[in-house]
Design a protein around this motif. Structure first.
Motif, short mmCIF file in Angstrom:
data_model
loop_
_atom_site.label_atom_id
_atom_site.label_comp_id
_atom_site.label_asym_id
_atom_site.label_seq_id
_atom_site.Cartn_x
_atom_site.Cartn_y
_atom_site.Cartn_z
N GLU A 107 -4.05 13.73 -9.18
CA GLU A 107 -5.50 13.54 -9.16
C GLU A 107 -5.97 12.94 -7.84
O GLU A 107 -7.07 13.25 -7.37
CB GLU A 107 -5.92 12.63 -10.32
N LEU A 108 -5.15 12.08 -7.24
CA LEU A 108 -5.52 11.52 -5.93
C LEU A 108 -5.57 12.60 -4.86
O LEU A 108 -6.41 12.55 -3.95
CB LEU A 108 -4.51 10.44 -5.52
N VAL A 109 -4.68 13.58 -4.95
CA VAL A 109 -4.74 14.72 -4.03
C VAL A 109 -6.07 15.46 -4.20
O VAL A 109 -6.71 15.85 -3.22
CB VAL A 109 -3.55 15.68 -4.26
N GLY A 110 -6.50 15.64 -5.45
CA GLY A 110 -7.79 16.27 -5.70
C GLY A 110 -8.93 15.48 -5.10
O GLY A 110 -9.86 16.06 -4.51
N LEU A 111 -8.90 14.16 -5.26
CA LEU A 111 -9.94 13.31 -4.67
C LEU A 111 -9.93 13.41 -3.15
O LEU A 111 -10.99 13.54 -2.52
CB LEU A 111 -9.73 11.86 -5.10
N PHE A 122 -0.78 10.21 1.81
CA PHE A 122 -0.24 9.26 0.83
C PHE A 122 -0.19 9.88 -0.56
O PHE A 122 0.81 9.76 -1.28
CB PHE A 122 -1.11 8.00 0.81
N SER A 123 -1.25 10.58 -0.94
CA SER A 123 -1.30 11.21 -2.26
C SER A 123 -0.20 12.26 -2.39
O SER A 123 0.46 12.36 -3.43
CB SER A 123 -2.67 11.84 -2.49
N MET A 124 0.00 13.08 -1.35
CA MET A 124 1.02 14.11 -1.41
C MET A 124 2.42 13.51 -1.44
O MET A 124 3.30 13.98 -2.17
CB MET A 124 0.87 15.06 -0.20
N LEU A 125 2.64 12.47 -0.65
CA LEU A 125 3.95 11.81 -0.69
C LEU A 125 4.22 11.19 -2.05
O LEU A 125 5.37 11.17 -2.51
CB LEU A 125 4.01 10.72 0.39
N GLY A 126 3.17 10.72 -2.72
CA GLY A 126 3.34 10.21 -4.07
C GLY A 126 3.82 11.29 -5.02
O GLY A 126 4.68 11.05 -5.89
N ILE A 127 3.27 12.51 -4.90
CA ILE A 127 3.73 13.63 -5.73
C ILE A 127 5.20 13.94 -5.43
O ILE A 127 6.01 14.14 -6.34
CB ILE A 127 2.86 14.87 -5.47
#
Length: 639
Positions: A146-150, A127-132
């Motif tokens: 930042e979500l990808v980092g988390l 989900f985080s990567m798709l957001g990017i």
């Protein structure tokens, strides 16, 4: 089309929510729910691509859908999605490769006690990567950044009871934060400058439109570009913030495959391509980017030749190939960089999952121990290596991945590698030499790995599963391996130009034949050298005499980057922390807060003693006051 794109974004997040709320005690349901959701997202991505290209000229090159999220005066921040050829490529990679890794994980992680937590975290990662990939503005992409980092912190440190895994998760999280601070400052500086000109916006499409007329000086644009590039350096593990990626191998092997092929580390390369219009305005910044990529490619390739952990060899390989991609973008070729990102996703996921298949069966990551378990039998001349006989699918697909990484035709890696070499041949000569040397080193360390694990039987006895127990794993592991092997073969023929529409040719057929011959010669020399050095050797690192011990020790210590950072933390950061603690404890707390409180309390005690309630005492004080006043008046009159 837009509705499907929104669905693709939110399906993994909904999966994470459902697993956390309903299926934490039902791990098998959680695993298959997450896998089915990823496959649904992949089908939706294919549908979006078909609709996008079927529409042809009826749609613009970029399709956006956005909602107003924050409006404070002139500050307008959206939450939206942006569809173009670049984001469509990434959608297919993230959801397609992601689906295969999810399926693989259902078997690889089947016996893990925290299976539901694993798939919840994995879905959050996607989900985080798709957001990017789908974000249409800088603020939104930074949030998902930042979500990808988390997510990576949760997955790298998934087995948190192991100190190594816990430390690796924290190292990845904190190292990437260093780059993210620079990225945030760069974004805010750019917005602030444009706001002064009345052109303030975070939206990518609007930025591309207004930047040429904003009148930003080349120096200021260079500074902003390099600050944003710091975020890329952190996420895509470029020198000097590359130290977290090899340690990230402490996480489960499918996580390593996802990080290296389709999510975190390629996020930086995607960002470079997504806002290339910004970096293109500064030749100096592009030069720094190109050299950073070239140095990373060479440095990581040299370190890989002395590693003994199969996953760390592949990790340094990823570092090197990411350097190739960043170098290509720094040299001005979005097409070459993204083409290599695409093909690399196939063969690097294949290599990691192949390594995971071996680890799953052998319970070791050390290539010398794997070599021990691959001892040839008396009938070896007729049947060959034990792995090739008992694990043929794993062995042959791993060989395909190795050849694709080396850039051997007609595999996909050949075409994307040649596109980068062709671009490098028109750049600075030292960079071109670095690119060619890296070709040789790539073939050498992959030849070393393949020779030791699959082609020799001379490792020292170090334990592990007995040879009769070696067998092919579950079909859920083999299907992703075969699928990725097919993609590694045909990936070089993908119509990437149709997605990017840059006018750049990406196939090697457009480059000089002499360049292809040179690179193939270097690859053949690298693999042959490794085979010659290691075919009959034990646990020697390079197969060379003791005169090379010094250079080898430097490579083993990874050019002392970790030691340098350890010294900084130990003697600089910790001393600053101690001084800050003393300043807070004795200056801020004792003198500032407690001292002021004591002063107030003492003053109150003194004044309270004047309130005795005895009228004679008040009369005495009044008389003394009047006397003092009269005395002062007399003195002033006399003077």
């Amino acid at each position: 089309m837009i509705s499907l794109a929104w669905m693709i974004l939110w399906v993994p997040f909904l999966t994470t929510t459902l697993i956390v709320c309903l299926f934490m005690t039902r791990p098998r349901i959680a695993a298959w729910l997450a896998t089915a959701a990823m496959f649904l997202a992949f089908l939706a991505s294919v549908s979006v691509c078909l609709q996008f290209f079927a529409a042809g000229s009826a749609h613009p090159a970029v399709i956006e859908s956005a909602l107003t999220w924050i409006r404070l005066g002139a500050v307008h921040i959206e939450f939206g999605i942006s569809l173009n050829g670049l984001s469509l490529i990434m959608l297919l990679i993230v959801t397609g490769v992601g689906t295969l890794i999810f399926l693989y994980s259902t078997a690889y992680m089947e016996k893990d006690a925290s299976l539901a937590r694993y798939f919840a975290s994995l879905s959050l990662f996607v989900f985080s990567m798709l957001g990017i990939v789908l974000s249409n503005n800088f603020i939104q992409i930074f949030i998902f950044w930042e979500l990808v980092g988390l997510s990576s912190y949760l997955l790298i440190g998934f087995w948190f009871e192991k100190p190594e895994a816990s430390t690796a998760g924290k190292k990845a999280f904190l190292t990437t934060r260093v780059g993210d601070v620079g990225m945030m400052i760069g974004i805010l500086l750019l917005y602030g400058f444009l706001t002064d000109k009345g052109l303030g916006t975070f939206n990518f499409a609007k930025l591309e439109e207004v930047l040429p007329q904003a009148g930003i000086s080349e120096g200021f644009m260079c500074g902003i570009s390099l600050l944003i590039f710091l975020g890329v350096v952190g996420k895509s593990a470029q020198v000097p913030l590359h130290v977290w990626l090899p340690d990230a191998m402490e996480g489960p092997t499918p996580v390593s495959a996802l990080i290296h092929a389709a999510t975190m580390v390629v996020a930086g390369v995607f960002l470079l391509a997504r806002v290339f219009f910004l970096f293109h305005m500064s030749e100096t910044a592009l030069g720094v980017i190109a050299w950073t990529g070239g140095i990373t490619a060479l440095l990581a390739a040299t370190v890989a030749i002395v590693q003994t952990d199969i996953k760390k060899i592949l990790a340094y390989s990823t570092l090197s190939q990411l350097g190739y991609m960043v170098m290509a973008l720094g040299l001005g070729s979005v097409s070459a960089g993204m083409f290599h990102l695409t093909t690399h996703a196939f063969f690097k996921a294949l290599l990691f999952l192949g390594a995971g298949s071996l680890i799953h069966v052998l319970h070791t990551q050390n290539i010398w121990e794997m070599s021990t378990l691959a001892r040839t039998h008396e009938d070896s001349r007729r049947k060959g290596c034990l792995f090739l006989r008992k694990m043929p699918v794993t062995s042959w697909t791993f060989l395909l991945g190795t050849l694709a990484l080396m850039g051997i035709p007609p595999l996909s890696g050949f075409f994307s590698k040649e596109a980068i070499l062709a671009q490098a041949s028109h750049g600075p000569a030292p960079l071109f030499v670095i690119a060619l040397v890296t070709v040789f080193l790539t073939a050498f360390y992959m030849g070393r790995l393949f020779t030791i694990v699959f082609l020799t039987g001379h490792g020292q006895e170090t334990g592990g599963a007995p040879a009769p127990h070696i067998h092919e794993p579950d079909w859920r592991i083999l299907v992703p391996l075969v699928t990725l092997a097919v993609l590694s073969v045909v990936g070089g023929y993908l119509p990437l130009d149709a997605f990017l529409a840059t006018g750049e040719a990406h196939s090697a057929g457009h480059g000089p034949a002499a360049l292809a011959a040179i690179s193939l010669g270097l690859a053949a020399a690298g693999f042959s050298s490794a085979f010659y050095l290691y075919r009959n050797r034990g646990s020697s690192l390079l197969g060379l005499d003791s005169a090379w011990h010094g250079p080898v020790s430097i490579l083993e210590r990874k050019y002392f980057f970790d030691d340098f950072y350890d010294l900084i933390i130990r003697f600089v950061q910790e001393n600053i922390a101690r001084l800050s603690d003393l300043f807070e404890r004795y200056v801020v707390v004792e003198i500032g807060m407690n001292g002021l409180a004591q002063l107030t309390r003492g003053t109150g005690d003194l004044l309270r003693r004047l309130q005795t309630g005895i009228i004679q005492f008040y009369a005495l004080i009044f008389t003394l006051g009047v006397t003092v006043c009269i005395y002062m008046l007399i003195l002033s009159g006399a003077s």
